[in-house]
Design an enzyme around this catalytic site. Structure first.
Site, PDB file in Angstrom:
ATOM      1  N   GLY A 123      57.928  64.457  45.535  1.00 11.02           N
ATOM      2  CA  GLY A 123      56.725  64.900  45.739  1.00 11.02           C
ATOM      3  C   GLY A 123      55.635  63.929  45.179  1.00 11.02           C
ATOM      4  CG  HIS A 124      51.435  65.023  44.817  1.00 13.72           C
ATOM      5  ND1 HIS A 124      50.249  65.378  45.318  1.00 13.72           N
ATOM      6  CD2 HIS A 124      52.086  65.880  44.155  1.00 13.72           C
ATOM      7  CE1 HIS A 124      50.262  66.644  44.564  1.00 13.72           C
ATOM      8  NE2 HIS A 124      51.249  67.040  44.241  1.00 13.72           N
ATOM      9  N   GLY A 125      53.274  61.872  42.951  1.00 15.54           N
ATOM     10  CA  GLY A 125      53.033  61.298  41.500  1.00 15.54           C
ATOM     11  C   GLY A 125      54.190  61.671  40.643  1.00 15.54           C
TER      12      GLY A 125
END
Length: 337
Positions: A234-236
């Site tokens: 997922g993002h980040g």
């Protein structure tokens, strides 16, 4: 090749007849004359007394072998190198297919192979010895190091940064938008994902896996990270060096994972968790909280592996336990619910 030739290529000590002809490496159960195997532990030591022509093994086990041996501190790793000698990985010849669409300002290093219908956008920089198979798409302003390999239908989204010796397998997507929406006026508003993805050196991304770009900043996979097929990062997120993820693992946004971790297939991690170094996660486990270094967990929610094994042992006995409990309740005149 002769066994002494193979020993020289691998840089391993030879014990026994170096003139033995080796046709291929083989698994123990399928090995025979002309085959070389590896034996890393006592469990398979009997194979060293069989009809195989040679074995890669430890100095301790070699002392009891009937066949010639190559002495290794890590037989599995050296067997892998032998496999690559006999079966070198496929690499198309250098050159650019006439159907490839490459922006005029893209910079491609020497000795590149770019396949049919590949698309390389404006501002892209790719190092030496790249192999870009047919139908790969590289969006604008991507930076890629040396010895990059992208298999067919992989997509590298805009602004991604990729190090040296990175492999992206078929259908994987690097830099897709992170999953971010906010409720407003009875609907959902998409949060712009304006960050990027960084893949450091020696990363491998499995087929149809996705590494999402950060909302801001970067999603980072540190050196040596390996993703199996259909893994989602997922993002980040930040994934530490040499961590490995089996198929269908899902890691939610903003998770920080340490070095040398191992995630079993279909395991998952909730957002913003912090996972220490050398953590091992059993298949299908669900992590909902931070984990310290060197722990092994399993189950949903994930708990220490010994506790999870006790839970698992009890689950199969629950119907009988419930029947016995209801019988006891009837004996003492208590109505169960």
């Amino acid at each position: 090749m002769k066994l002494n030739e193979l020993a020289a290529k691998l840089g391993l000590e030879l014990r026994g007849d170096g003139g033995a002809e080796i046709f291929a490496p083989a698994p123990i159960e399928a090995a025979g004359p002309g085959m070389i195997i590896f034996v890393a532990g006592e469990k398979y030591a009997a194979a060293l007394q069989s009809s195989v022509s040679a074995a890669i093994t430890t100095v301790e086990l070699a002392a009891r072998a009937k066949c010639p041996t190559l002495i290794s501190a890590n037989p599995y790793a050296d067997f892998a190198r032998a496999l690559e000698i006999f079966f070198p990985p496929y690499r198309p010849a250098p050159g650019i297919d006439r159907t490839a669409d490459i922006a005029s300002d893209a910079k491609i290093g020497e000795n590149a192979s770019i396949g049919a219908y590949a698309v390389i956008g404006t501002g892209v920089r790719i190092g030496r010895d790249a192999v870009i198979h047919p139908h790969v798409t590289i969006y604008p302003n991507v930076s890629i190091g040396d010895r990059f390999t992208a298999h067919s239908h992989a997509s590298i989204r805009e602004g991604s940064n990729i190090g040296n010796h990175v492999t992206v397998l078929n259908g994987a997507v690097i830099g897709a938008d992170g999953f971010g929406f906010v409720e407003q006026a009875g609907g959902l508003v998409k949060i712009p994902q304006v960050g990027s993805v960084t893949l450091e050196d020696d990363v491998e991304i499995g087929a149809h896996s996705t590494v999402d770009r950060a909302m801001m900043g970067a999603t980072i996979l540190r050196r040596g990270v390996k993703l199996d097929n259909q893994v989602h990062i997922g993002h980040g997120c930040e994934i530490g060096e040499f961590s490995r993820f089996a198929a269908q693992v899902g890691i939610a946004g903003s998770v920080k994972i340490g070095k040398w971790c191992q995630f079993g297939g279909q395991s998952g991690c909730a957002d913003h968790a912090k996972i220490g170094d050398r953590v091992m996660v059993a298949a299908k486990a669900g992590i909902h909280n931070d984990l310290d270094d060197d722990v092994v967990v399993g189950g949903i929610p994930a708990v220490h592996i010994r506790q999870w094994r006790r839970y698992s042992a009890v689950i199969t006995r629950l119907p009988e336990v419930i029947r016995r409990m209801r019988a006891l309740e009837r004996q003492v005149g208590v109505e169960g619910e």
